[in-house]
Write a protein that holds these residues in place. Structure first.
Motif, PDB file in Angstrom:
ATOM      1  N   ARG A 193      25.759 -47.601  -5.509  1.00 42.07           N
ATOM      2  CA  ARG A 193      25.479 -47.189  -4.141  1.00 42.07           C
ATOM      3  C   ARG A 193      26.423 -47.856  -3.153  1.00 42.07           C
ATOM      4  O   ARG A 193      26.904 -48.956  -3.388  1.00 42.07           O
ATOM      5  N   VAL A 194      26.641 -47.154  -2.052  1.00 40.86           N
ATOM      6  CA  VAL A 194      27.411 -47.746  -0.962  1.00 40.86           C
ATOM      7  C   VAL A 194      26.567 -47.749   0.305  1.00 40.86           C
ATOM      8  O   VAL A 194      25.669 -46.909   0.445  1.00 40.86           O
ATOM      9  N   TRP A 197      34.867 -42.299  -2.172  1.00 38.59           N
ATOM     10  CA  TRP A 197      34.775 -40.883  -2.551  1.00 38.59           C
ATOM     11  C   TRP A 197      36.094 -40.146  -2.424  1.00 38.59           C
ATOM     12  O   TRP A 197      36.284 -39.081  -3.001  1.00 38.59           O
ATOM     13  N   HIS A 254      28.929 -45.994   7.944  1.00 37.13           N
ATOM     14  CA  HIS A 254      29.364 -45.837   9.338  1.00 37.13           C
ATOM     15  C   HIS A 254      28.676 -46.870  10.220  1.00 37.13           C
ATOM     16  O   HIS A 254      29.284 -47.451  11.113  1.00 37.13           O
ATOM     17  N   ARG A 255      27.375 -47.053   9.969  1.00 34.87           N
ATOM     18  CA  ARG A 255      26.608 -47.976  10.800  1.00 34.87           C
ATOM     19  C   ARG A 255      27.015 -49.423  10.520  1.00 34.87           C
ATOM     20  O   ARG A 255      27.026 -50.265  11.403  1.00 34.87           O
ATOM     21  N   ARG A 289      33.296 -42.420   3.143  1.00 33.65           N
ATOM     22  CA  ARG A 289      33.690 -41.856   4.439  1.00 33.65           C
ATOM     23  C   ARG A 289      32.554 -41.046   5.068  1.00 33.65           C
ATOM     24  O   ARG A 289      32.399 -41.015   6.274  1.00 33.65           O
ATOM     25  N   GLU A 290      31.749 -40.379   4.250  1.00 33.46           N
ATOM     26  CA  GLU A 290      30.665 -39.557   4.792  1.00 33.46           C
ATOM     27  C   GLU A 290      29.296 -40.207   4.587  1.00 33.46           C
ATOM     28  O   GLU A 290      28.281 -39.518   4.572  1.00 33.46           O
ATOM     29  N   CYS A 291      29.275 -41.510   4.406  1.00 33.40           N
ATOM     30  CA  CYS A 291      28.001 -42.220   4.220  1.00 33.40           C
ATOM     31  C   CYS A 291      27.541 -42.784   5.569  1.00 33.40           C
ATOM     32  O   CYS A 291      28.228 -43.629   6.153  1.00 33.40           O
ATOM     33  N   PRO A 292      26.394 -42.343   6.080  1.00 37.61           N
ATOM     34  CA  PRO A 292      25.928 -42.820   7.392  1.00 37.61           C
ATOM     35  C   PRO A 292      25.667 -44.328   7.417  1.00 37.61           C
ATOM     36  O   PRO A 292      25.891 -44.977   8.439  1.00 37.61           O
ATOM     37  N   HIS A 293      25.192 -44.887   6.305  1.00 36.29           N
ATOM     38  CA  HIS A 293      24.946 -46.341   6.273  1.00 36.29           C
ATOM     39  C   HIS A 293      26.261 -47.103   6.440  1.00 36.29           C
ATOM     40  O   HIS A 293      26.324 -48.113   7.125  1.00 36.29           O
TER      41      HIS A 293
END
Lengths: 143, 129
Positions: B65-66, B40, B17-18, B11-15
């Motif tokens: 990794r996410v 998470w 989100h993109r 939820r808080e991963c910028p990649h």
């Protein structure tokens, strides 16, 4: 070699490593460290008045950390805010500032490698790359 | 309808989100369906991702990794990799094209896995013209 805990007998600084520092970085006393147990270290570290850190304090800490290095905190404020939100939610839930872009394996040794800031300078997204960054993009190489 | 591929995201991963709008566009354009699992904030999804850790870690720098995409029925050798960061400089269509290529590879034979941050070099070069 196994890492152990050490306490400065003058100022109670705690060091975790295979050997203690010769010079205490806080009180500057030579040969001041004595080995202690993990339980003692936890008690000493947990009893301080300032045992928690706010996201703003952490941001200031990583900016100081980066200032002496070849990388900096990402200037994209929105991205950093999102990452800090995740880092602090992870700390609240799991006790450590885990990277929001990787998950725990539940192996203690492995999971320490994803605590922010992680040792990202060896990662393929940073090492040898002109505009490299850590996996989550919190730190970017100065260009 | 059953999902074709698994997507693990944070939820808080910028990649993530993109990547998410690209994935949704891909679903709309191609009919490929993703089972999107936030990791998470959901222990069960974390456990599911960890259950694939042998194959995921081998392809994702030794870590979980996410974002990460997985064809659960087809786990195999890594795809050619280049950084998605390069793709981010392209228009959305080019990125979708590169993601589509990755996913096409991900669904082919034993090539069952990739990290969403990586795209296919050849596709990016052709997209850049």
């Amino acid at each position: 070699m196994k890492k152990r805990y050490w306490r400065c007998f003058v100022c109670n600084d705690i060091h975790y490593g295979i050997a203690p520092p010769e010079l205490c970085p806080t009180c500057k006393v030579l040969n001041a460290y004595v080995e202690i147990s993990a339980a003692e270290a936890r008690k000493i570290l947990g009893l301080g008045a300032d045992t928690t850190m706010t996201p703003d304090e952490f941001r200031a800490a990583i900016e100081r950390f980066a200032s002496a290095n070849e990388f900096r905190v990402n200037p994209d404020r929105e991205r950093v805010d999102l990452l800090l939100k995740g880092i602090f939610e992870n700390e609240g839930r799991y006790g450590l500032k885990f990277c929001p872009c990787r998950i725990r394996t539940k192996s203690w040794e492995e999971d320490l490698r994803i605590v922010c800031p992680c040792h990202f300078t060896i990662h393929e997204t940073y090492k040898g790359i002109k505009d490299g960054e850590c996996w989550c993009g919190l730190f970017v190489r100065r260009t | 309808m059953m999902a074709d591929l698994l997507m693990f995201h944070g939820r808080e991963c910028p990649h993530c989100h993109r990547m998410m709008p690209r994935v949704e566009q891909l679903e709309a354009e191609t009919g490929v369906r993703f089972d999107k699992r936030e990791v998470w904030h959901d222990e069960a999804n974390q456990d599911l991702m960890r259950s694939y850790q042998d194959v995921l870690k081998a392809k994702c720098g030794g870590q979980l990794r996410v974002p990460a995409f997985l064809n659960p029925g087809e786990q195999g050798r890594p795809l050619r990799r280049s950084r998605l960061r390069e793709a981010q400089g392209l228009g959305p269509q080019a990125v979708v094209a590169s993601v589509r290529d990755v996913l096409r590879d991900a669904r082919r034979g034993p090539d069952g896995i990739t990290a969403g941050r990586f795209a296919d070099d050849r596709t990016l070069r052709s997209a850049q013209g």
